[in-house]
Design a protein around this motif. Structure first.
Motif, mmCIF file in Angstrom:
data_model
loop_
_atom_site.group_PDB
_atom_site.id
_atom_site.type_symbol
_atom_site.label_atom_id
_atom_site.label_comp_id
_atom_site.label_asym_id
_atom_site.label_seq_id
_atom_site.Cartn_x
_atom_site.Cartn_y
_atom_site.Cartn_z
ATOM 1 N N TRP A 146 -9.269 -11.140 0.344
ATOM 2 C CA TRP A 146 -9.874 -10.177 -0.276
ATOM 3 C C TRP A 146 -9.631 -8.594 -0.504
ATOM 4 C CZ3 TRP A 146 -12.787 -10.848 -4.830
ATOM 5 C CH2 TRP A 146 -13.700 -9.797 -5.035
ATOM 6 N N ILE A 147 -9.325 -8.154 0.807
ATOM 7 C CA ILE A 147 -9.201 -7.002 0.931
ATOM 8 C C ILE A 147 -7.680 -6.542 0.242
ATOM 9 C CG2 ILE A 147 -8.734 -4.829 2.540
ATOM 10 C CD1 ILE A 147 -11.465 -5.479 2.074
ATOM 11 N N LEU A 148 -6.679 -7.324 0.552
ATOM 12 C CA LEU A 148 -5.537 -6.975 -0.039
ATOM 13 C C LEU A 148 -5.517 -7.417 -1.497
ATOM 14 C CD1 LEU A 148 -3.312 -9.205 2.519
ATOM 15 C CD2 LEU A 148 -3.500 -6.701 2.255
ATOM 16 N N ALA A 149 -6.315 -8.257 -2.255
ATOM 17 C CA ALA A 149 -6.357 -8.139 -3.523
ATOM 18 C C ALA A 149 -7.142 -7.111 -3.983
ATOM 19 C CB ALA A 149 -7.275 -9.338 -3.880
ATOM 20 N N LEU A 150 -7.850 -6.548 -3.560
ATOM 21 C CA LEU A 150 -8.798 -5.161 -3.937
ATOM 22 C C LEU A 150 -7.596 -4.009 -3.756
ATOM 23 C CD1 LEU A 150 -11.869 -4.791 -4.711
ATOM 24 C CD2 LEU A 150 -11.838 -3.358 -2.416
ATOM 25 N N LEU A 151 -6.970 -3.825 -2.851
ATOM 26 C CA LEU A 151 -6.073 -2.975 -2.775
ATOM 27 C C LEU A 151 -4.731 -3.102 -3.947
ATOM 28 C CD1 LEU A 151 -5.406 -2.672 1.057
ATOM 29 C CD2 LEU A 151 -6.630 -1.266 -0.478
ATOM 30 N N SER A 152 -4.571 -4.335 -4.086
ATOM 31 C CA SER A 152 -3.647 -4.497 -5.180
ATOM 32 C C SER A 152 -4.251 -3.935 -6.721
ATOM 33 C CB SER A 152 -3.267 -6.013 -5.570
ATOM 34 O OG SER A 152 -2.512 -6.406 -4.290
ATOM 35 N N LEU A 153 -5.541 -4.232 -6.861
ATOM 36 C CA LEU A 153 -6.252 -3.944 -8.133
ATOM 37 C C LEU A 153 -6.163 -2.437 -8.242
ATOM 38 C CD1 LEU A 153 -9.428 -6.127 -8.607
ATOM 39 C CD2 LEU A 153 -7.215 -5.908 -9.984
ATOM 40 N N GLY A 154 -6.576 -1.535 -7.152
ATOM 41 C CA GLY A 154 -6.705 -0.287 -7.046
ATOM 42 C C GLY A 154 -5.375 0.577 -7.077
ATOM 43 N N PRO A 200 -2.260 -0.410 -11.377
ATOM 44 C CA PRO A 200 -2.048 0.776 -12.157
ATOM 45 C C PRO A 200 -0.764 1.179 -12.326
ATOM 46 C CG PRO A 200 -4.108 1.077 -10.939
ATOM 47 C CD PRO A 200 -3.326 -0.242 -10.476
ATOM 48 N N LEU A 201 0.213 0.966 -11.218
ATOM 49 C CA LEU A 201 1.659 1.427 -11.242
ATOM 50 C C LEU A 201 2.395 0.443 -12.207
ATOM 51 C CD1 LEU A 201 2.153 2.295 -7.490
ATOM 52 C CD2 LEU A 201 1.573 3.612 -9.254
ATOM 53 N N LEU A 202 2.139 -0.739 -12.236
ATOM 54 C CA LEU A 202 2.727 -1.866 -12.864
ATOM 55 C C LEU A 202 2.425 -1.870 -14.342
ATOM 56 C CD1 LEU A 202 2.596 -5.022 -10.692
ATOM 57 C CD2 LEU A 202 4.359 -3.164 -11.076
ATOM 58 N N ALA A 203 1.114 -1.362 -14.674
ATOM 59 C CA ALA A 203 0.947 -1.464 -16.154
ATOM 60 C C ALA A 203 -0.134 0.052 -16.355
ATOM 61 C CB ALA A 203 -0.048 -2.603 -16.615
ATOM 62 N N PRO A 204 0.236 1.089 -16.376
ATOM 63 C CA PRO A 204 -0.680 2.181 -16.483
ATOM 64 C C PRO A 204 -2.038 1.939 -17.545
ATOM 65 C CG PRO A 204 1.383 2.803 -16.745
ATOM 66 C CD PRO A 204 1.606 1.416 -16.593
ATOM 67 N N LEU A 205 -3.128 2.307 -17.083
ATOM 68 C CA LEU A 205 -4.253 2.047 -17.574
ATOM 69 C C LEU A 205 -5.199 3.321 -17.904
ATOM 70 C CD1 LEU A 205 -5.503 -1.117 -15.684
ATOM 71 C CD2 LEU A 205 -4.323 -1.020 -17.899
ATOM 72 N N ASP A 206 -5.691 3.236 -18.865
ATOM 73 C CA ASP A 206 -6.489 4.568 -19.337
ATOM 74 C C ASP A 206 -8.023 4.315 -19.300
ATOM 75 O OD1 ASP A 206 -7.767 7.109 -20.145
ATOM 76 O OD2 ASP A 206 -6.835 6.806 -22.149
ATOM 77 N N ALA A 207 -8.462 4.691 -17.938
ATOM 78 C CA ALA A 207 -10.025 4.261 -17.817
ATOM 79 C C ALA A 207 -10.950 4.805 -18.729
ATOM 80 C CB ALA A 207 -10.173 4.465 -16.271
#
Length: 288
Positions: free
Chosen positions: A27-35, A39-46
């Motif tokens: 879970w922690i690894l998945a969370l770090l992937s989200l954060g 964003p590096l693979l697909a830049p998102l505008d929050a």
């Protein structure tokens, strides 16, 4: 007659992380992937507002994969805001935990080394911090100093330092008379060098376990202050501030508050499971 030698304890019972710890680490690894990775693979505008797409449900609940977590009351993509919030919340909690650990360890070593008035002062501060509800102190400090990211980081850094100080003081007192310290003094090593290069490496495992148990509490403190409107301020997003924004839409758009709430719950739970695993492993190693 041959004598049978019994295998070592490590050969009899090799260490295997429990299933719960593996799931928590995943879970922690998945969370770090989200954060960090997403964003590096697909830049998102929050902060991109689209009122025509406001309050869209998540995918699987009537929404589409264009907005996998749905949208908020301003049409902002909740997935993008959650990714940004994870990065901010984890960074604040991590920096605060490290800073609090450094402060507590330094004060604990100073109290053990100097003793007397310094020891009395440090132990008094430890007792004061432990007796005072920190959330009340944090709210009072924000009311006096104002709301900004630096005040929030200072408060998160001060949270839990007394545990490191109490632990470091006791460990330093128990290690000061060990043979390796006596040998280092014989060869002319100064006390700062002994604490930094000899005592600290020998007690770092126990202090690291305390840090893993303190980190989820620091994360909860940051999200609680942000939920109350006293933490991360717009346009930046925190998991707590997103939950706060979803309070008024809890029945019509439940995902705004539920998604970050579930992330906070599973993250703190996973960190606590990992901390307990390290704690039990450290205890087993010391007993051995």
């Amino acid at each position: 007659m041959s004598v049978r030698t019994s295998p070592s304890r490590q050969e009899i019972q090799p260490f295997r992380p429990p299933i719960a710890a593996g799931l928590a680490l995943g879970w922690i690894l998945a969370l770090l992937s989200l954060g960090l990775v997403v964003p590096l693979l697909a830049p998102l505008d929050a902060n991109q507002v689209d009122l025509s797409a406001r309050l869209l449900p998540p995918a699987g609940f009537g929404g589409s994969l264009e907005h996998p977590f749905g949208t908020d009351q301003l049409g902002r993509d909740l997935f993008a805001r959650v990714c940004s919030a994870i990065r901010i919340s984890l960074l604040l909690a991590l920096v605060g935990t490290v800073a609090g650990a450094c402060l507590g360890i330094a004060l604990g070593f100073a109290a053990a080394h100097f003793g007397g008035l310094v020891d009395d002062l440090v132990t008094t501060l430890i007792d004061f911090q432990a007796a005072l509800p920190f959330l009340v102190l944090a709210i009072a400090s924000i009311a006096f100093l104002g709301t900004n990211i630096y005040v929030l980081l200072l408060l998160v850094s001060l949270y839990g330092w007394e545990r490191y100080a109490r632990l470091a003081r006791g460990l330093a007192l128990s290690h000061r008379n060990n043979r390796y310290v006596t040998a280092a003094r014989t060869y002319g090593a100064s006390w700062p060098t002994i604490y930094w290069r000899h005592i600290l490496p020998n007690v770092s495992g126990i202090l690291a376990v305390n840090a893993t148990l303190n980190f989820p509490e620091s994360l909860l403190l940051e999200t609680t202050l942000s939920f109350l409107g006293l933490g991360v301020q717009p346009p930046n997003a925190s998991l707590g501030s997103i939950m706060n924004a979803g309070r008024d839409h809890l029945f019509s758009a439940w995902w705004i508050a539920v998604v970050p709430g579930l992330l906070i719950f599973f993250t703190t739970f996973s960190l606590s499971v990992l901390g307990d695993m390290l704690n039990s492993g450290d205890m087993a190693e010391r007993v051995a």
